[in-house]
Each structure stands twice: as C-alpha cells, then as structure tokens.
Design an enzyme around this catalytic site. Sequence first.
Site, PDB file in Angstrom:
ATOM      1  N   GLY A  11       0.836  -1.412  -0.003  1.00 44.73           N
ATOM      2  CA  GLY A  11      -0.012  -0.083  -0.043  1.00 44.73           C
ATOM      3  C   GLY A  11       0.864   1.369  -0.044  1.00 44.73           C
ATOM      4  N   HIS A 127      -8.993  14.394   2.947  1.00 46.82           N
ATOM      5  CA  HIS A 127      -7.990  13.342   2.563  1.00 46.82           C
ATOM      6  C   HIS A 127      -8.355  13.024   0.958  1.00 46.82           C
ATOM      7  CE1 HIS A 127      -7.589  13.206   7.023  1.00 46.82           C
ATOM      8  NE2 HIS A 127      -6.338  12.667   6.644  1.00 46.82           N
ATOM      9  N   LYS A 131      -9.423   6.998   0.867  1.00 50.04           N
ATOM     10  CA  LYS A 131      -9.368   6.804   2.380  1.00 50.04           C
ATOM     11  C   LYS A 131     -10.614   6.161   2.693  1.00 50.04           C
ATOM     12  CE  LYS A 131      -8.849   9.272   6.486  1.00 50.04           C
ATOM     13  NZ  LYS A 131      -8.090   8.239   7.242  1.00 50.04           N
ATOM     14  N   THR A 138      -7.535  11.381  12.975  1.00 47.26           N
ATOM     15  CA  THR A 138      -6.938  12.439  13.566  1.00 47.26           C
ATOM     16  C   THR A 138      -7.905  13.722  13.911  1.00 47.26           C
ATOM     17  OG1 THR A 138      -4.745  12.404  12.017  1.00 47.26           O
ATOM     18  CG2 THR A 138      -5.337  14.633  12.761  1.00 47.26           C
TER      19      THR A 138
HETATM   20  N1  LIG Z   1      -1.433   7.372  11.099  1.00 46.59           N
HETATM   21  C1  LIG Z   1      -1.146   7.942  10.268  1.00 46.59           C
HETATM   22  O1  LIG Z   1      -0.244   8.720  10.429  1.00 46.59           O
HETATM   23  C2  LIG Z   1      -1.497   7.630   8.731  1.00 46.59           C
HETATM   24  C3  LIG Z   1      -1.176   8.174   7.751  1.00 46.59           C
HETATM   25  C4  LIG Z   1      -1.719   7.895   6.361  1.00 46.59           C
HETATM   26  C5  LIG Z   1      -2.590   6.874   6.498  1.00 46.59           C
HETATM   27  N2  LIG Z   1      -2.775   6.221   7.807  1.00 46.59           N
HETATM   28  C6  LIG Z   1      -3.925   5.099   7.446  1.00 46.59           C
HETATM   29  O2  LIG Z   1      -3.152   4.056   7.070  1.00 46.59           O
HETATM   30  C7  LIG Z   1      -4.106   3.119   6.434  1.00 46.59           C
HETATM   31  C8  LIG Z   1      -3.407   2.596   5.168  1.00 46.59           C
HETATM   32  O3  LIG Z   1      -3.543   3.772   4.169  1.00 46.59           O
HETATM   33  P1  LIG Z   1      -2.813   3.886   2.724  1.00 46.59           P
HETATM   34  O4  LIG Z   1      -3.102   4.713   2.076  1.00 46.59           O
HETATM   35  O5  LIG Z   1      -1.504   3.059   2.860  1.00 46.59           O
HETATM   36  O6  LIG Z   1      -3.803   2.595   2.157  1.00 46.59           O
HETATM   37  P2  LIG Z   1      -3.652   1.464   1.023  1.00 46.59           P
HETATM   38  O7  LIG Z   1      -5.024   0.972   0.697  1.00 46.59           O
HETATM   39  O8  LIG Z   1      -2.648   2.020  -0.132  1.00 46.59           O
HETATM   40  O9  LIG Z   1      -2.813   0.244   1.415  1.00 46.59           O
HETATM   41  C9  LIG Z   1      -3.498  -0.685   2.385  1.00 46.59           C
HETATM   42  C10 LIG Z   1      -2.827  -2.079   2.112  1.00 46.59           C
HETATM   43  O10 LIG Z   1      -3.023  -3.063   2.995  1.00 46.59           O
HETATM   44  C11 LIG Z   1      -3.217  -4.185   2.494  1.00 46.59           C
HETATM   45  N3  LIG Z   1      -4.018  -5.171   3.481  1.00 46.59           N
HETATM   46  C12 LIG Z   1      -5.170  -5.481   3.394  1.00 46.59           C
HETATM   47  N4  LIG Z   1      -5.620  -6.091   4.415  1.00 46.59           N
HETATM   48  C13 LIG Z   1      -4.235  -6.682   4.667  1.00 46.59           C
HETATM   49  C14 LIG Z   1      -3.900  -7.885   5.760  1.00 46.59           C
HETATM   50  N5  LIG Z   1      -4.947  -8.474   6.565  1.00 46.59           N
HETATM   51  N6  LIG Z   1      -2.521  -8.070   5.858  1.00 46.59           N
HETATM   52  C15 LIG Z   1      -1.664  -7.313   5.158  1.00 46.59           C
HETATM   53  N7  LIG Z   1      -2.073  -6.273   4.304  1.00 46.59           N
HETATM   54  C16 LIG Z   1      -3.435  -6.093   4.065  1.00 46.59           C
HETATM   55  C17 LIG Z   1      -3.920  -4.055   1.070  1.00 46.59           C
HETATM   56  O11 LIG Z   1      -3.479  -4.778   0.238  1.00 46.59           O
HETATM   57  C18 LIG Z   1      -3.242  -2.893   0.753  1.00 46.59           C
HETATM   58  O12 LIG Z   1      -2.009  -2.826  -0.058  1.00 46.59           O
HETATM   59  C19 LIG Z   1      -5.543   3.618   6.410  1.00 46.59           C
HETATM   60  O13 LIG Z   1      -6.348   3.226   7.633  1.00 46.59           O
HETATM   61  C20 LIG Z   1      -5.059   5.167   6.522  1.00 46.59           C
HETATM   62  O14 LIG Z   1      -6.322   5.962   7.091  1.00 46.59           O
HETATM   63  C21 LIG Z   1      -2.537   6.466   8.728  1.00 46.59           C
END
Ligand SMILES: NC(=O)c1ccc[n+]([C@@H]2O[C@H](COP(=O)([O-])OP(=O)(O)OC[C@H]3O[C@@H](n4cnc5c(N)ncnc54)[C@H](O)[C@@H]3O)[C@@H](O)[C@H]2O)c1
Length: 214
Positions: A11, A127, A131, A138
């Site tokens: 991801g 966002h 998302k 946040t």
């Molecule tokens: N905390 C932070 O600072 C912060 C910042 C940005 C995004 N986020 C959050 O991070 C999360 C991911 O965001 P993203 O933009 O990278 O999403 P994304 O959709 O690009 O990536 C998610 C990945 O997780 C994989 N996945 C799904 N189920 C899985 C499992 N059981 N095991 C392993 N991999 C699995 C998917 O195949 C995908 O590749 C979201 O919840 C987003 O809100 C948090």
Amino acid sequence: MIRVAVAGAAGRMGATTCDAVAGADDLEMTGRADPALDTAVADVLGDADVLVDFTQPDQAVANARAAVGAGVHVVIGTTGFDPGALEGLHGANVFIAPNFAIGAVLMMRFAAEASRHMARAEIVELHNDRKLDAPSGTAARTAELMHGDVPIHSVRLPGLVAHQEVILGDVGQTLTIRHDSIDRVSFMPGVLLAVRRVGGLDRSPVVGLEHLLS
Ligand SMILES: NC(=O)c1ccc[n+]([C@@H]2O[C@H](COP(=O)([O-])OP(=O)(O)OC[C@H]3O[C@@H](n4cnc5c(N)ncnc54)[C@H](O)[C@@H]3O)[C@@H](O)[C@H]2O)c1
C-alpha cells in the site's frame, strides 16, 4: 538491530514505511505482508521484533492480536478501528497513532489549548478519496482533546494527501489552525520513532505520538 515487518507493504503508507526502514542504520526490514504480495502477516512474524500495520480498519485488530500472540511488538498507523479492542493483551506492546506527523501532533495540542479560550470550534478534514474511514482518526482525536462539542466535516477528493483545519470562533474573531501533509514521508520520522520505542513502553496500548515526544 531491530527487525521490522510491515503489514500492508504494497500500500501507499506501507511501501513508504518499507523504504524508511530500509534506509535506517539501526533497523532491518525482514518481512513484507500484503495479499497483493501473496504474503500473510503470520508468515512474517517469525523473523520480526516489531510489526508496523498500515492496512485497513477491519484488518488491523486481527493483525495486532496475531503479532502480540507471537511476542512481536506492534506499531499501528491504520485508522478507523476501536483501540479498545487491543486492551489487556499480554506478551508484547501495542502503540497506535492516528497521525505520525509531528506538525499534526502540534496542531492537536494547539487546538486543545485554543478551545479552552474560544467560544466554539469546528474541524474540516480533507483526505484522498481512497481513504476508507470518515471522519479521519486525526479529526476524531483532535475533537476528543478539545473542550466542548466539536463538529467534524470530511472532504474526500483526488489529489489530497492529509489536511486538517481547526476553525475556532468567538465574538468578532476567528482563529484557524491548519496542518498539511503534502507527502507521505511526513509520517516517517514518527513511525521510526515508534518502532524504536514500542518495545520499552511501560503500558499497552499507548495511543498518540505525543506520548513519545518529551
Ligand atoms: N497514522 C498515520 O499517520 C496515517 C497516515 C496515512 C494513512 N494512515 C492510514 O493507514 C491506512 C493505510 O493507508 P494507505 O493509504 O497506505 O492504504 P492503501 O489502500 O494504499 O494500503 C493498504 C494495504 O493494506 C493491504 N492489506 C489489506 N488487508 C491486509 C492484511 N490483512 N494484511 C496485510 N496487508 C493487508 C492492502 O492490500 C493494501 O495494499 C489507512 O487506515 C489510513 O487511514 C495513517
């Protein structure tokens, strides 16, 4: 060396985390779990000290439980799930942050302070349209830290990364506090700090990057 595996490695956040871990001298990248890479979380736990989870809201709890069960500490960046589901686990620590960007942590702190002095406030969070959760973790956390009832408005559009405005109003004046993550690398110093510190936490789960900043 701290051995690190990443869940959601294919991801956007997961791939950025893999690059950041690979670029750190004291960390070793040992596993990339993602259905898109045909690798399950269970397959990467054996070689890891810490699992970083950037997956999706309905997956993060099961991944974290599996890791803790295997004695692997967990750093969760995934948003939109209930951290209460990870109370009372034993065997390893869990650290959760709805936002790993230092500027966002400061925005939350300043908003909390300002809300004690201004009559009302509302949050606008913006966002990327891919998302899955709304309101953002946040924004929910910011509202929780602020005084009074704070409505949240969510905008989802292509081109955005992660942005938030806290607008406070009082007689004849407004105050706007705004944070923009314009690149996912903005989250990486916070993610690496959490990876280095999660093993030494004196309680678990801990929620919020502010707890790791002096
Ligand atoms: N905390 C932070 O600072 C912060 C910042 C940005 C995004 N986020 C959050 O991070 C999360 C991911 O965001 P993203 O933009 O990278 O999403 P994304 O959709 O690009 O990536 C998610 C990945 O997780 C994989 N996945 C799904 N189920 C899985 C499992 N059981 N095991 C392993 N991999 C699995 C998917 O195949 C995908 O590749 C979201 O919840 C987003 O809100 C948090």
